[in-house]
Design an enzyme around this catalytic site. Structure first.
Site: not given
Ligand code: PGA
Ligand code: ZN
Length: 426
Positions: A209, A339, A390
């Site tokens: 990221e 998410k 985020k």
């Molecule tokens: P991931 O991680 O997209 O690899 O699941 C992002 C997070 O844990 O916030």
């Molecule tokens: Zn996370």
């Protein structure tokens, strides 16, 4: 909305060079929009399941041609030409055609692409910005912009595991605009890059990221360097710039012990350890401090953190209404990391959001480690009134597309950035 006339999909690549898909939706009235689908690395066990090709000779089995076929085949047959008046009707149809609890038949990646592309096409048809359409979907209107939480340092699965925890993030606490917040974070990132270059003699190796990922001796070194970089940028740790952590503890847990240092730790050791970090550093938020299945100890760590830092559930909750209800009942945390692709459709994510809001929780809307240049997440965070967003760091375009979209929304709306930390949350 007018009915969906055509659905198309193609396989594209995400920011890790892995396949994902882009879905395009054309409505009978002529409005057209597309959406690109993100994908995680530190995925929770309760997440909806992506459909991957499994053909080892191509992209190591990660191809998305079958997901593309889900869109152009069964999903298009079920949706195109039907009178589907609302997003809920579109999403219900998607869930029904798939028919599985975890969306594994047609693929959560295919389903999410259609859910978002359809919503965007309706916003185009109505002639309103996407954030406004998303806001109306939940019966609100946009009132504030989310507080930024931006990756500085990374470890765990996002950086080859040189330290067990996944991310240390910056929270520009004194910034009153997205613009100022980004400028502050960029100054700290630059100071951190210079610091680790002189300290560890490493080039600017970045993690999934965009976080910097030098070979820290341990988590405390990571936090010390964060404070040093904030100070070197001329900012006050805590007052100007807070720290958030994603411990992502599921990924160093074997079912009973946590492997965070040389000796295995118990959950009690973890609670003590995380509490000490929060006491010793200006930490305002801790995500997944315990493993996703360690329900027994989450209420204890939440109580230990109290009002000093938010207790954030990512893998714990998986944006899953049933898991969120359980966490509310057991007082396991007070912040939902939302998410959309963990659950698969906008409507189900909206249900998760409503549950969190009704419990007076905070909500952080989050990107994934595998992202695309699509910026719909910024519209979602504004439209759904997220307290935090985020997205990752400030050096890669798949992250910047979201920040740049927030800057554009800020310029167009002049909305304030949400106050944070706001009054105590339970
Ligand atoms: P991931 O991680 O997209 O690899 O699941 C992002 C997070 O844990 O916030
Ligand atoms: Zn996370």
């Amino acid at each position: 909305m007018s009915s969906i006339q055509t659905l198309r999909a193609i396989e594209i690549l995400d920011s890790r060079g892995r396949p994902t898909l882009e879905v395009s939706c054309e409505l009978a009235g002529g409005a057209c929009a597309s959406a690109q689908v993100p994908s995680g690395a530190s995925t929770g066990k309760a997440e909806a399941v992506e459909l991957r090709d499994g053909d080892a000779s191509r992209h190591a089995g990660l191809g998305c041609r079958r997901a593309v076929s889900s869109v152009t085949g069964p999903i298009a047959s079920a949706l195109c030409g039907r009178e589907l008046e609302t997003q809920a009707a579109v999403d219900e149809m998607l869930i029904a055609v798939d028919g599985t609890a975890d969306k594994s038949r047609l693929g959560a990646n295919a389903i999410l692409g259609v859910s978002i592309a359809a919503a965007r096409a309706v916003a185009v048809e109505r002639g309103v910005p996407f954030y406004e359409h998303l806001s109306e979907m939940i019966g609100e209107s946009p009132r504030a912009l989310p507080r930024l939480t931006i990756n500085l340092f990374s470890g765990g699965r996002h950086a080859g595991g040189q330290v067990p925890i996944q991310d240390v993030l910056l929270v520009p606490a004194s910034a009153t605009t997205i613009d100022d917040g980004l400028a502050m974070v960029c100054a700290v990132y630059k100071a951190a890059a210079e610091l680790i270059h002189s300290k560890y003699s490493v080039r600017l190796l970045t993690a999934d990221e965009g976080g910097l990922a030098p070979p820290f001796a341990g988590v405390e070194a990571m936090l010390d360097d964060t404070v040093a970089a904030i100070t070197a940028a001329g900012l006050r740790p805590g007052d100007d710039m807070g720290i958030a952590m994603d411990v992502a503890a599921s990924h160093f847990y074997d079912g009973s012990r946590y492997f965070i240092s040389t000796e295995p730790s118990t959950a009690d050791d973890m609670i003590g350890q995380v509490s000490r970090w929060v006491r010793d550093y200006p930490i305002v938020s801790v995500e997944d401090p315990l493993a996703e299945d360690d329900w027994e100890h989450w209420p204890m760590i939440h109580a230990a953190l109290g009002e000093r830092a938010l207790t954030v559930g990512d893998d714990l909750l998986c944006t899953n209404p049933a898991r969120i209800r359980r966490a509310i009942e057991t007082k396991s945390c007070n912040t939902l990391l939302l998410k959309v692709n963990q659950i698969g459709t906008l409507s189900e994510a909206a249900e998760a959001l409503a549950l969190a809001r009704a419990a007076n929780w905070h909500v952080t809307i989050s990107a994934r480690s595998g992202e695309t240049e699509d910026c719909w997440l910024a519209d979602l965070a504004v439209g759904w009134g997220a307290d935090q967003i985020k997205v990752g760091s400030v050096t890669q375009s798949e992250r910047l597309s979201k920040y740049n979209r927030l800057l554009a929304i800020e310029a167009a709306t002049r909305l304030p950035v949400v106050d944070w930390p706001r009054a105590a949350v339970p």
